[in-house]
Design a protein around this motif. Structure first.
Motif, PDB file in Angstrom:
ATOM      1  N   ASP A   7       0.832  -1.208   0.000  1.00 19.23           N
ATOM      2  CA  ASP A   7       0.000   0.000   0.000  1.00 19.23           C
ATOM      3  C   ASP A   7       0.859   1.247   0.000  1.00 19.23           C
ATOM      4  O   ASP A   7       0.597   2.219  -0.730  1.00 19.23           O
ATOM      5  N   PHE A   8       1.900   1.235   0.818  1.00 19.02           N
ATOM      6  CA  PHE A   8       2.762   2.409   0.945  1.00 19.02           C
ATOM      7  C   PHE A   8       3.566   2.651  -0.338  1.00 19.02           C
ATOM      8  O   PHE A   8       3.627   3.770  -0.855  1.00 19.02           O
ATOM      9  N   ILE A   9       4.144   1.583  -0.861  1.00 16.66           N
ATOM     10  CA  ILE A   9       4.960   1.725  -2.080  1.00 16.66           C
ATOM     11  C   ILE A   9       4.103   2.127  -3.280  1.00 16.66           C
ATOM     12  O   ILE A   9       4.477   2.990  -4.076  1.00 16.66           O
ATOM     13  N   ARG A 143      -5.050   6.395   3.075  1.00 17.72           N
ATOM     14  CA  ARG A 143      -4.840   5.045   2.557  1.00 17.72           C
ATOM     15  C   ARG A 143      -4.739   4.031   3.694  1.00 17.72           C
ATOM     16  O   ARG A 143      -5.281   2.933   3.619  1.00 17.72           O
ATOM     17  N   MET A 144      -4.050   4.387   4.774  1.00 18.93           N
ATOM     18  CA  MET A 144      -3.909   3.471   5.905  1.00 18.93           C
ATOM     19  C   MET A 144      -5.259   3.179   6.543  1.00 18.93           C
ATOM     20  O   MET A 144      -5.573   2.040   6.868  1.00 18.93           O
ATOM     21  N   ASN A 145      -6.077   4.208   6.718  1.00 17.82           N
ATOM     22  CA  ASN A 145      -7.376   4.021   7.364  1.00 17.82           C
ATOM     23  C   ASN A 145      -8.345   3.240   6.488  1.00 17.82           C
ATOM     24  O   ASN A 145      -9.299   2.642   6.995  1.00 17.82           O
ATOM     25  N   ILE A 165       4.567   9.019  11.232  1.00 21.84           N
ATOM     26  CA  ILE A 165       3.917   9.606  10.047  1.00 21.84           C
ATOM     27  C   ILE A 165       2.409   9.400  10.142  1.00 21.84           C
ATOM     28  O   ILE A 165       1.617  10.321   9.986  1.00 21.84           O
ATOM     29  N   THR A 166       2.015   8.148  10.372  1.00 23.76           N
ATOM     30  CA  THR A 166       0.593   7.863  10.402  1.00 23.76           C
ATOM     31  C   THR A 166       0.339   6.602  11.189  1.00 23.76           C
ATOM     32  O   THR A 166       1.212   5.743  11.327  1.00 23.76           O
ATOM     33  N   GLU A 167      -0.860   6.488  11.730  1.00 22.26           N
ATOM     34  CA  GLU A 167      -1.308   5.284  12.416  1.00 22.26           C
ATOM     35  C   GLU A 167      -2.768   5.065  12.058  1.00 22.26           C
ATOM     36  O   GLU A 167      -3.550   6.011  11.940  1.00 22.26           O
ATOM     37  N   GLN A 168      -3.131   3.804  11.851  1.00 17.47           N
ATOM     38  CA  GLN A 168      -4.497   3.486  11.452  1.00 17.47           C
ATOM     39  C   GLN A 168      -5.478   3.911  12.543  1.00 17.47           C
ATOM     40  O   GLN A 168      -5.270   3.665  13.715  1.00 17.47           O
ATOM     41  N   GLU A 169      -6.540   4.599  12.092  1.00 13.79           N
ATOM     42  CA  GLU A 169      -7.581   5.120  12.978  1.00 13.79           C
ATOM     43  C   GLU A 169      -7.060   6.199  13.908  1.00 13.79           C
ATOM     44  O   GLU A 169      -7.701   6.553  14.887  1.00 13.79           O
TER      45      GLU A 169
END
Length: 545
Positions: A7-9, A143-145, A165-169
């Motif tokens: 997902d990240f790439i 995208r993560m969420n 950078i980011t964390e889900q939810e």
């Protein structure tokens, strides 16, 4: 872990690809960086095609900036020549031959942190500027969420080891962020499990570490056990990213047991499927081999040596054989006749013998095309004619007509063959009216885009002709031959005499024979005219709007 990494790439790589592609276009002189309007169009088009890009900017060596912005859909131009940081950055890029991802940057005007890819641009070996593409951290977080997750688990991405950078939810406020602190620190986030990831009390999971392509450890937080899976990903910033996933240990154990049961069940189903497939495969192999052999004969274009395949007891094989037999019949016709619409009609009618019939012939021509084409490039002429023929052909085929040939910018078509059409004259007149409407609508678009209008002449005549296969044994054309063709062509040419300063977008003339055969057409009589090469005068009508 694979899903998190992919997902990240897949989110970041297209950003870099877009910048590299535009740089290649500039290097190949497809984009003129000195033409700022053209450059702006390419930048706006690029972000339109890559939705994760927030801004796409071109910076010249003297720090003149042209930037496209997704939210505003505008082009911003400004001067950064007095900014020492910008000077140092552009000087550094001038020494590089390949692009790279830079450090995370907090943009005060956006009130967001962005990842940025910087691509140096060279033209004929000379540094002419740099392309900078950015993607916001909020886009990464979205995208993560959007990704599914197990209960009591979260995906996360760290910048280095101590920044999130980011964390889900998770929702990170931009308050307190600045150029120095572009993303929050671990001890500033709300999630206690992620905050404790690098605790000294963590216990490595040696079994997983020995088998998996990522790291993991176990840690108790607030009396509950958690498993962390994580992996470093380099090359997307000045520091490595750590992508990972934490999960409550109890949930993980349940999922592993469920996976084991599903795996055993899957092995059983697979074994049963293998046995069944072997039995069925043996019964299917014979007709499949026959189909394969026949297909190889088709690849040699030896249609006479190919026989139709027999029916099969298996529904799928029988359908494949029927489809193959239909294809064989179609290719046999297509071997002789080029126009697809004509082949379809001949396949439906099942006959192509030469005979005399009364048909209606149409000729179309573009007024003044030769001098117009002299000012156009070869590709422009081809595109113009393709578009024009597409409009005209669609109108002809919609009324059941057959396009016989294209002669320069002219089209010859006929009605009444190969299938019999009692109303062939009416069909031809309706097609001419449809062409007029299509050209009128197209001219409106051309005027709106600053292009010149297209004016046409159309000539129609109804009379007896020889229709059928004309040519040699090895090369046949299904066409029409006779004086009716000549009269239709002269009708179109006679438009020059009737209306030398043509103002109508489409000027349509027809003979009295066509007018008499199409009682529904609205036309005005022009008179009798002696056409070149004809002893008897021909009555001419002009089709009204």
């Amino acid at each position: 872990m694979a899903a998190t990494q992919n997902d990240f790439i897949e989110l970041l790589n297209p950003v870099a690809y877009e910048a590299v592609y535009i740089a290649e276009l500039i290097n190949a002189d497809r984009i003129d960086v000195h033409n700022r309007e053209q450059l702006a169009d390419f930048l706006l088009g690029a972000i339109a095609g890559t939705p994760q890009i927030n801004t796409l900017t071109f910076v010249t060596p003297d720090l003149q900036v042209t930037s496209s912005h997704r939210q505003s859909k505008e082009i911003l131009r400004f001067d950064e020549s007095k900014d020492p940081v910008a000077k140092q950055s552009i000087a550094d890029l001038a020494t590089r031959r390949k692009g790279s991802w830079g450090p995370l940057v907090y943009v005060p005007t956006l009130r967001q942190t962005v990842l940025n890819f910087r691509e140096p641009v060279f033209q004929n070996g000379k540094f002419v500027g740099a392309l900078i593409a950015t993607i916001t951290v909020s886009t990464v977080n979205t995208r993560m969420n959007a990704a599914p997750s197990l209960a009591k688990s979260k995906r996360f991405i760290l910048y280095g080891n101590d920044r999130v950078i980011t964390e889900q939810e998770g929702s990170h406020s931009s308050t307190g962020l600045d150029i120095t602190d572009a993303v929050p620190k671990l001890d500033e986030i709300e999630d206690p499990v992620l905050r404790a990831i690098w605790s000294d009390e963590a216990e490595p999971l040696k079994l997983i570490n020995g088998e998996a392509a990522f790291n993991s450890h176990y840690l108790e937080v607030n009396g509950e056990g958690y498993i962390y899976f994580y992996k470093e990903l380099t090359g997307y910033a000045d520091k490595p990213f750590t992508i990972g996933y934490w999960i409550l240990n109890d949930v993980g154990s349940v999922e592993l047991r469920r996976l084991l049961i599903a795996g055993l069940a899957g092995l059983g189903v697979m074994f049963l499927s293998i046995v069944v497939s072997i039995i069925i495969g043996r019964k299917i192999s014979r007709p499949v081999l026959a189909l394969s052999k026949a297909s190889r004969q088709i690849s040699k274009l030896d249609f006479n040596a190919v026989k139709a395949l027999p029916p099969s007891r298996f529904t799928e094989v029988n359908e494949a054989n029927n489809a193959y037999n239909s294809m064989l019949r179609g290719l046999s016709w297509f071997e002789t006749y080029v126009p697809k619409s004509l082949v379809r009609k001949l396949m439906e009618s099942g006959e192509a013998k030469s005979e005399e019939r009364v048909v209606t012939v149409m000729f179309t021509d573009i007024v003044g095309f030769t001098p117009q084409a002299e000012g156009m490039k070869t590709e422009e002429v081809a595109n113009f004619l393709n578009r024009h023929f597409e409009l005209v052909t669609a109108c002809i085929e919609a009324e059941g007509g057959t396009v016989d040939k294209f002669i320069g910018d002219a089209v010859m078509a006929f009605w009444g063959a190969p299938e019999r059409q009692e109303d062939h004259a009416d069909r031809a007149c309706r097609a001419a009216s449809a062409i007029r409407m299509a050209i009128t609508a197209d001219n409106e678009k051309r005027r709106n885009t600053g292009l010149s209008e297209v004016h046409m002449r159309i000539g129609i005549h109804t009379g007896p002709l020889i229709v059928g296969n004309i040519g040699s044994t090895g090369r046949l054309n299904y066409t029409v031959v006779g004086d009716t063709v000549n009269i239709a062509q002269r009708m179109e040419q006679h438009g020059k005499t009737v209306s030398p300063d043509q103002t109508d977008e489409v000027f349509i003339l027809m003979t009295g024979a066509t007018f008499d055969a199409s009682p529904n057409v609205l036309a005005e009589k022009i008179g009798d005219t002696q056409l070149k090469g004809r002893h008897d005068p021909v009555t001419i009508y002009r089709m009204n709007e």
